[in-house]
Design a protein around this motif. Structure first.
Motif, PDB file in Angstrom:
ATOM      1  N   LEU A  60       5.180  12.551   6.345  1.00 36.28           N
ATOM      2  CA  LEU A  60       4.872  13.298   5.129  1.00 36.28           C
ATOM      3  C   LEU A  60       5.770  14.514   4.936  1.00 36.28           C
ATOM      4  CD1 LEU A  60       0.993  12.944   5.160  1.00 36.28           C
ATOM      5  CD2 LEU A  60       2.543  12.077   3.385  1.00 36.28           C
ATOM      6  N   ARG A  61       6.078  15.212   6.018  1.00 35.35           N
ATOM      7  CA  ARG A  61       6.929  16.405   5.875  1.00 35.35           C
ATOM      8  C   ARG A  61       8.326  16.043   5.360  1.00 35.35           C
ATOM      9  NH1 ARG A  61       4.370  20.811   6.731  1.00 35.35           N
ATOM     10  NH2 ARG A  61       2.788  21.032   8.358  1.00 35.35           N
ATOM     11  N   GLY A  62       8.732  14.808   5.586  1.00 40.33           N
ATOM     12  CA  GLY A  62      10.047  14.375   5.109  1.00 40.33           C
ATOM     13  C   GLY A  62      10.084  14.020   3.632  1.00 40.33           C
ATOM     14  N   ILE A  63       8.906  13.845   3.011  1.00 37.60           N
ATOM     15  CA  ILE A  63       8.918  13.365   1.617  1.00 37.60           C
ATOM     16  C   ILE A  63       8.175  14.272   0.635  1.00 37.60           C
ATOM     17  CG2 ILE A  63       9.125  10.953   2.382  1.00 37.60           C
ATOM     18  CD1 ILE A  63       6.191  10.534   1.652  1.00 37.60           C
ATOM     19  N   VAL A  64       7.441  15.284   1.131  1.00 36.63           N
ATOM     20  CA  VAL A  64       6.642  16.103   0.212  1.00 36.63           C
ATOM     21  C   VAL A  64       7.489  17.152  -0.526  1.00 36.63           C
ATOM     22  CG1 VAL A  64       4.438  15.867   1.413  1.00 36.63           C
ATOM     23  CG2 VAL A  64       6.006  17.710   2.076  1.00 36.63           C
ATOM     24  N   THR A  65       7.003  17.554  -1.671  1.00 41.85           N
ATOM     25  CA  THR A  65       7.529  18.691  -2.418  1.00 41.85           C
ATOM     26  C   THR A  65       6.785  19.942  -1.931  1.00 41.85           C
ATOM     27  OG1 THR A  65       5.822  18.440  -4.101  1.00 41.85           O
ATOM     28  CG2 THR A  65       7.896  17.252  -4.476  1.00 41.85           C
ATOM     29  N   PRO A  66       7.172  21.142  -2.363  1.00 46.14           N
ATOM     30  CA  PRO A  66       6.394  22.342  -1.998  1.00 46.14           C
ATOM     31  C   PRO A  66       4.909  22.212  -2.358  1.00 46.14           C
ATOM     32  CG  PRO A  66       8.509  22.994  -2.899  1.00 46.14           C
ATOM     33  CD  PRO A  66       8.422  21.494  -3.058  1.00 46.14           C
ATOM     34  N   CYS A 112       0.833  -1.207   0.000  1.00 47.86           N
ATOM     35  CA  CYS A 112       0.000   0.000   0.000  1.00 47.86           C
ATOM     36  C   CYS A 112       0.868   1.257   0.000  1.00 47.86           C
ATOM     37  CB  CYS A 112      -0.908  -0.026   1.230  1.00 47.86           C
ATOM     38  SG  CYS A 112      -1.909   1.449   1.439  1.00 47.86           S
ATOM     39  N   VAL A 113       1.890   1.288   0.874  1.00 44.29           N
ATOM     40  CA  VAL A 113       2.732   2.479   1.007  1.00 44.29           C
ATOM     41  C   VAL A 113       3.626   2.653  -0.218  1.00 44.29           C
ATOM     42  CG1 VAL A 113       4.520   3.600   2.392  1.00 44.29           C
ATOM     43  CG2 VAL A 113       2.645   2.430   3.520  1.00 44.29           C
ATOM     44  N   VAL A 114       4.149   1.553  -0.752  1.00 44.97           N
ATOM     45  CA  VAL A 114       4.978   1.639  -1.967  1.00 44.97           C
ATOM     46  C   VAL A 114       4.172   2.259  -3.104  1.00 44.97           C
ATOM     47  CG1 VAL A 114       6.011   0.246  -3.815  1.00 44.97           C
ATOM     48  CG2 VAL A 114       6.652  -0.182  -1.448  1.00 44.97           C
ATOM     49  N   GLU A 115       2.942   1.795  -3.279  1.00 47.60           N
ATOM     50  CA  GLU A 115       2.079   2.335  -4.332  1.00 47.60           C
ATOM     51  C   GLU A 115       1.755   3.803  -4.059  1.00 47.60           C
ATOM     52  OE1 GLU A 115      -0.168   2.758  -7.717  1.00 47.60           O
ATOM     53  OE2 GLU A 115       1.278   1.206  -7.182  1.00 47.60           O
ATOM     54  N   ASN A 116       1.509   4.120  -2.789  1.00 51.72           N
ATOM     55  CA  ASN A 116       1.214   5.494  -2.395  1.00 51.72           C
ATOM     56  C   ASN A 116       2.387   6.420  -2.742  1.00 51.72           C
ATOM     57  OD1 ASN A 116       1.480   7.741  -0.142  1.00 51.72           O
ATOM     58  ND2 ASN A 116      -0.684   7.220  -0.218  1.00 51.72           N
ATOM     59  N   ILE A 117       3.593   5.986  -2.429  1.00 57.13           N
ATOM     60  CA  ILE A 117       4.784   6.809  -2.696  1.00 57.13           C
ATOM     61  C   ILE A 117       4.998   6.978  -4.196  1.00 57.13           C
ATOM     62  CG2 ILE A 117       7.293   6.976  -2.416  1.00 57.13           C
ATOM     63  CD1 ILE A 117       6.908   5.294   0.199  1.00 57.13           C
ATOM     64  N   ILE A 158       3.885  15.500  -5.853  1.00 61.53           N
ATOM     65  CA  ILE A 158       3.669  15.955  -4.474  1.00 61.53           C
ATOM     66  C   ILE A 158       4.640  15.286  -3.498  1.00 61.53           C
ATOM     67  CG2 ILE A 158       1.267  16.606  -4.849  1.00 61.53           C
ATOM     68  CD1 ILE A 158       0.365  14.040  -3.572  1.00 61.53           C
ATOM     69  N   TYR A 159       5.345  14.226  -3.947  1.00 59.54           N
ATOM     70  CA  TYR A 159       6.449  13.645  -3.182  1.00 59.54           C
ATOM     71  C   TYR A 159       7.734  13.868  -3.977  1.00 59.54           C
ATOM     72  CZ  TYR A 159       2.934  10.893  -0.526  1.00 59.54           C
ATOM     73  OH  TYR A 159       1.875  10.493   0.239  1.00 59.54           O
ATOM     74  N   ARG A 160       8.852  13.979  -3.270  1.00 52.93           N
ATOM     75  CA  ARG A 160      10.139  14.214  -3.931  1.00 52.93           C
ATOM     76  C   ARG A 160      10.511  13.045  -4.847  1.00 52.93           C
ATOM     77  NH1 ARG A 160      14.114  13.886  -0.698  1.00 52.93           N
ATOM     78  NH2 ARG A 160      13.108  13.380   1.279  1.00 52.93           N
ATOM     79  N   GLU A 161      11.037  13.364  -6.017  1.00 54.98           N
ATOM     80  CA  GLU A 161      11.322  12.319  -7.004  1.00 54.98           C
ATOM     81  C   GLU A 161      12.595  11.527  -6.691  1.00 54.98           C
ATOM     82  OE1 GLU A 161      13.615  15.079 -10.341  1.00 54.98           O
ATOM     83  OE2 GLU A 161      11.575  14.392 -10.702  1.00 54.98           O
ATOM     84  N   ASN A 162      13.431  12.023  -5.772  1.00 55.48           N
ATOM     85  CA  ASN A 162      14.680  11.318  -5.460  1.00 55.48           C
ATOM     86  C   ASN A 162      14.548  10.354  -4.281  1.00 55.48           C
ATOM     87  OD1 ASN A 162      14.345  13.293  -3.512  1.00 55.48           O
ATOM     88  ND2 ASN A 162      16.527  13.786  -3.353  1.00 55.48           N
ATOM     89  N   LEU A 163      13.319  10.018  -3.893  1.00 59.24           N
ATOM     90  CA  LEU A 163      13.108   9.116  -2.765  1.00 59.24           C
ATOM     91  C   LEU A 163      13.491   7.679  -3.116  1.00 59.24           C
ATOM     92  CD1 LEU A 163       9.554  10.289  -1.579  1.00 59.24           C
ATOM     93  CD2 LEU A 163      11.743  10.824  -0.488  1.00 59.24           C
ATOM     94  N   ASN A 164      14.071   6.971  -2.155  1.00 54.06           N
ATOM     95  CA  ASN A 164      14.238   5.519  -2.283  1.00 54.06           C
ATOM     96  C   ASN A 164      12.931   4.905  -1.770  1.00 54.06           C
ATOM     97  OD1 ASN A 164      14.739   2.742  -1.503  1.00 54.06           O
ATOM     98  ND2 ASN A 164      16.915   3.165  -1.796  1.00 54.06           N
ATOM     99  N   ALA A 180       9.136   3.192   2.530  1.00 54.05           N
ATOM    100  CA  ALA A 180       8.037   2.296   2.912  1.00 54.05           C
ATOM    101  C   ALA A 180       8.391   1.498   4.160  1.00 54.05           C
ATOM    102  CB  ALA A 180       7.695   1.360   1.756  1.00 54.05           C
ATOM    103  N   LEU A 181       9.628   0.997   4.223  1.00 53.96           N
ATOM    104  CA  LEU A 181      10.068   0.215   5.378  1.00 53.96           C
ATOM    105  C   LEU A 181      10.151   1.076   6.643  1.00 53.96           C
ATOM    106  CD1 LEU A 181      12.827  -1.986   3.698  1.00 53.96           C
ATOM    107  CD2 LEU A 181      10.710  -2.820   4.740  1.00 53.96           C
ATOM    108  N   ILE A 182      10.678   2.298   6.495  1.00 52.77           N
ATOM    109  CA  ILE A 182      10.775   3.204   7.636  1.00 52.77           C
ATOM    110  C   ILE A 182       9.379   3.570   8.140  1.00 52.77           C
ATOM    111  CG2 ILE A 182      11.320   5.608   8.243  1.00 52.77           C
ATOM    112  CD1 ILE A 182      13.734   3.843   8.438  1.00 52.77           C
ATOM    113  N   TYR A 183       8.451   3.777   7.215  1.00 58.87           N
ATOM    114  CA  TYR A 183       7.080   4.111   7.605  1.00 58.87           C
ATOM    115  C   TYR A 183       6.459   2.972   8.410  1.00 58.87           C
ATOM    116  CZ  TYR A 183       2.181   5.479   7.312  1.00 58.87           C
ATOM    117  OH  TYR A 183       0.885   5.809   7.633  1.00 58.87           O
TER     118      TYR A 183
END
Length: 201
Positions: A180-186, A121-126, A134-140, A145-148
């Protein structure tokens, strides 16, 4: 009758704890004999297992329904949080802790199933959030997902987050915002702030 027993037992377990509720308590609470309960369940461990898995499947189905609505990924996570809180709001006796301590095999099975469902669910969400900008494109994606999942699990640990200092609602709200604050774009931050502000009104 089996469904009624499961519903009542689940409510008692969430309120009083898996260890605390006996088969005598359940039969007295329902006004039925223990023989009636044992006609549907081998023993208390079997009852705990079926209650736990039943609640898990109910919440999982609810999550699937939310994901099918096509909301933006930030709204989706807040809707899932609301769903989880709706089902677990009556927790008063650290049921996860008691499950882990007294029924470790059931706890481990539940934990693995939660991981499998939440990870997908979280992988698909990201991924959707990245595609929408709306999420940063450089995320692993797998790491996030694992940290969440690890965080969602850890905030239920009362040795780390005692109930005297944090309510479950506060923890869920703070953790979701932290994630969310750690992964969102402006662009995503604007959506997030709007949701938070509307929840405070």
């Amino acid at each position: 009758m089996k469904t009624k027993i499961l519903e009542t037992a689940t409510e008692l377990f969430l309120n009083l704890g898996f260890k605390s509720v006996t088969m005598d308590d359940l039969s007295e609470h329902m006004g039925i004999s223990k023989k009636t309960i044992y006609a549907h369940f081998e023993n208390k461990t079997d009852l705990v297992d079926q209650c736990t898995m039943g609640l898990f499947h109910t919440i999982s189905h609810g999550i699937d329904c939310i994901c099918d609505l096509g909301k933006n990924p930030i709204e989706e996570l807040y809707e899932i949080k609301k769903l989880a809180y709706h089902y677990l709001k009556n927790e008063k006796a650290s049921p996860q802790f008691q499950l882990k301590k007294y029924y470790p095999a059931i706890y481990n099975k539940l934990h693995q199933k939660q991981y499998e469902i939440m990870k997908d669910c979280v992988v698909e969400n990201i991924r959707r959030g990245i595609e929408m900008g709306i999420y940063r494109e450089n995320l692993n994606v797998e790491f996030v997902a694992l940290i969440y999942f690890t965080g969602v699990t850890s905030i239920k640990d009362e040795s780390l987050f005692p109930k005297a200092r944090f309510t479950q609602t506060e923890l869920m709200d703070m953790y979701l915002e932290y994630h969310l604050r750690g992964i969102v774009t402006p662009k995503g931050r604007t959506i997030l702030n709007n949701i938070i502000n509307s929840n405070h009104e």
